[in-house]
Design an enzyme around this catalytic site. Structure first.
Site, PDB file in Angstrom:
ATOM      1  N   GLY A  28      43.843  47.348  47.141  1.00 47.79           N
ATOM      2  CA  GLY A  28      43.622  46.266  48.086  1.00 47.79           C
ATOM      3  C   GLY A  28      42.168  45.908  48.315  1.00 47.79           C
ATOM      4  N   SER A  29      41.299  46.152  47.332  1.00 52.20           N
ATOM      5  CA  SER A  29      39.886  45.781  47.553  1.00 52.20           C
ATOM      6  C   SER A  29      39.715  44.263  47.577  1.00 52.20           C
ATOM      7  CB  SER A  29      38.999  46.404  46.462  1.00 52.20           C
ATOM      8  OG  SER A  29      39.255  45.829  45.191  1.00 52.20           O
ATOM      9  N   ASN A  30      40.568  43.542  46.860  1.00 55.61           N
ATOM     10  CA  ASN A  30      40.503  42.068  46.943  1.00 55.61           C
ATOM     11  C   ASN A  30      40.989  41.603  48.316  1.00 55.61           C
ATOM     12  OD1 ASN A  30      39.735  40.602  44.297  1.00 55.61           O
ATOM     13  ND2 ASN A  30      40.986  42.299  43.607  1.00 55.61           N
ATOM     14  N   LEU A  58      51.329  43.615  41.076  1.00 49.21           N
ATOM     15  CA  LEU A  58      51.806  43.907  39.716  1.00 49.21           C
ATOM     16  C   LEU A  58      53.308  43.748  39.607  1.00 49.21           C
ATOM     17  CD1 LEU A  58      49.563  47.019  39.018  1.00 49.21           C
ATOM     18  CD2 LEU A  58      49.166  44.624  38.398  1.00 49.21           C
ATOM     19  N   ASN A  91      46.463  33.557  42.037  1.00 49.24           N
ATOM     20  CA  ASN A  91      46.365  34.921  41.491  1.00 49.24           C
ATOM     21  C   ASN A  91      44.942  35.158  41.027  1.00 49.24           C
ATOM     22  OD1 ASN A  91      47.359  37.471  40.471  1.00 49.24           O
ATOM     23  ND2 ASN A  91      47.277  36.575  38.419  1.00 49.24           N
ATOM     24  N   HIS A 136      42.855  37.465  38.222  1.00 46.60           N
ATOM     25  CA  HIS A 136      43.099  38.283  37.029  1.00 46.60           C
ATOM     26  C   HIS A 136      41.753  38.744  36.476  1.00 46.60           C
ATOM     27  CE1 HIS A 136      45.184  39.742  33.486  1.00 46.60           C
ATOM     28  NE2 HIS A 136      44.239  39.174  32.766  1.00 46.60           N
ATOM     29  N   ASP A 194      50.277  34.782  34.253  1.00 48.46           N
ATOM     30  CA  ASP A 194      48.844  34.442  34.114  1.00 48.46           C
ATOM     31  C   ASP A 194      48.643  33.131  33.350  1.00 48.46           C
ATOM     32  OD1 ASP A 194      48.165  37.943  33.416  1.00 48.46           O
ATOM     33  OD2 ASP A 194      48.307  36.898  35.331  1.00 48.46           O
ATOM     34  N   GLU A 198      35.480  39.719  40.955  1.00 51.66           N
ATOM     35  CA  GLU A 198      36.787  39.318  41.503  1.00 51.66           C
ATOM     36  C   GLU A 198      36.686  39.061  43.002  1.00 51.66           C
ATOM     37  OE1 GLU A 198      40.369  41.584  40.522  1.00 51.66           O
ATOM     38  OE2 GLU A 198      39.144  42.567  39.013  1.00 51.66           O
TER      39      GLU A 198
HETATM   40  C1  GRF Z   1      42.306  45.636  39.762  1.00 49.65           C
HETATM   41  O1  GRF Z   1      42.592  46.050  38.441  1.00 49.65           O
HETATM   42  C2  GRF Z   1      41.939  44.220  39.750  1.00 49.65           C
HETATM   43  O2  GRF Z   1      41.257  43.916  38.559  1.00 49.65           O
HETATM   44  C3  GRF Z   1      43.261  43.516  39.756  1.00 49.65           C
HETATM   45  O3  GRF Z   1      44.151  44.361  40.464  1.00 49.65           O
HETATM   46  C4  GRF Z   1      43.608  45.685  40.489  1.00 49.65           C
HETATM   47  C5  GRF Z   1      43.455  46.236  41.874  1.00 49.65           C
HETATM   48  O4  GRF Z   1      42.814  45.334  42.672  1.00 49.65           O
HETATM   49  N1  GRF Z   1      43.149  42.227  40.384  1.00 49.65           N
HETATM   50  P1  GRF Z   1      42.756  45.652  44.265  1.00 49.65           P
HETATM   51  O5  GRF Z   1      41.638  46.617  44.497  1.00 49.65           O
HETATM   52  O6  GRF Z   1      44.107  46.267  44.626  1.00 49.65           O
HETATM   53  O7  GRF Z   1      42.519  44.331  44.920  1.00 49.65           O
END
Ligand code: GRF
Length: 198
Positions: free
Chosen positions: A11-13, A89, A106, A108, A149, A178
């Site tokens: 979940g860093s995004n 995913l 999305n 990617h 995608d 990202e």
């Molecule tokens: C990472 O591989 C990112 O490239 C893709 O999803 C994965 C986890 O991202 N978008 P996040 O840290 O869970 O957002």
């Protein structure tokens, strides 16, 4: 604008979006965070920020059609304007795509149309980029259609592949981009400067 964010991992995004909303860069509210993985740390991040979370996965919705129906019900009940797939995913069912046509985005971790589609997710992308000796990689945001995608590209940002790069160093460099891209995309979608792809 009312957002739902779908996650499967760290979940860093999602965190980048939470931070950008808190800083006022994005004028929106994340109403809902949904994951297909019960242990996804993204659910913890949401809960830590007072955001409603739902696990919709094989343990509580083993039937994928029932799961899709529950997702659609949740999105409608929260009057969601945009759905953001942030490291999600799982493939959305056509009825979800149709209900939110042009309002699902999305992120990617490659320069689409390279290294995307079935099997190209997470570190598999970076492994293939390195194996093919690419000199650059990057990240892409796009609208989600019924393919994997394949929807209309919104933004793309390149990063260099450096000598001695490993999956770890390359994925970290791409992930940083990202975070910038997902924030810019959602900001511009909510402000109307990026038109939904209807
Ligand atoms: C990472 O591989 C990112 O490239 C893709 O999803 C994965 C986890 O991202 N978008 P996040 O840290 O869970 O957002």
């Amino acid at each position: 604008k009312r957002l739902a964010v779908l996650v499967s991992g760290g979940g860093s995004n999602l965190q980048a979006l939470i931070d950008a909303i808190q800083s006022g860069e994005i004028s929106a509210k994340i109403e809902l965070v949904i994951s297909n993985r019960e242990q996804a740390y993204g659910l913890t991040r949401a809960a830590q920020n007072g955001i409603a979370t739902h696990y919709l996965g094989i343990k509580n919705y083993p039937d994928s059609n029932a799961r899709a129906e529950k997702l659609n019900t949740l999105l409608a009940a929260h009057q969601i304007d945009y759905v953001v797939l942030a490291g999600y995913l799982s493939i959305l069912k056509p009825e979800t795509i149709r209900q939110y046509e042009g309002r699902i985005v999305n992120i990617h971790p490659s320069l689409i149309p390279k290294y995307c589609g079935e099997g190209f997710y997470g570190h598999h992308v970076h492994e293939a980029v390195l194996a093919n000796g690419e000199s650059e990689s990057g990240a892409t945001t796009h609208f989600v259609d019924e393919g994997v995608d394949t929807g209309k590209i919104i933004y793309q940002e390149r990063v260099p592949v450096l000598k001695g790069d490993t999956v770890e160093t390359l994925s970290a460099r791409v992930l940083t981009v990202e975070h910038q891209l997902i924030v810019r995309t959602v900001r511009d979608l909510c402000s109307g400067s990026v038109k939904t792809s209807e």
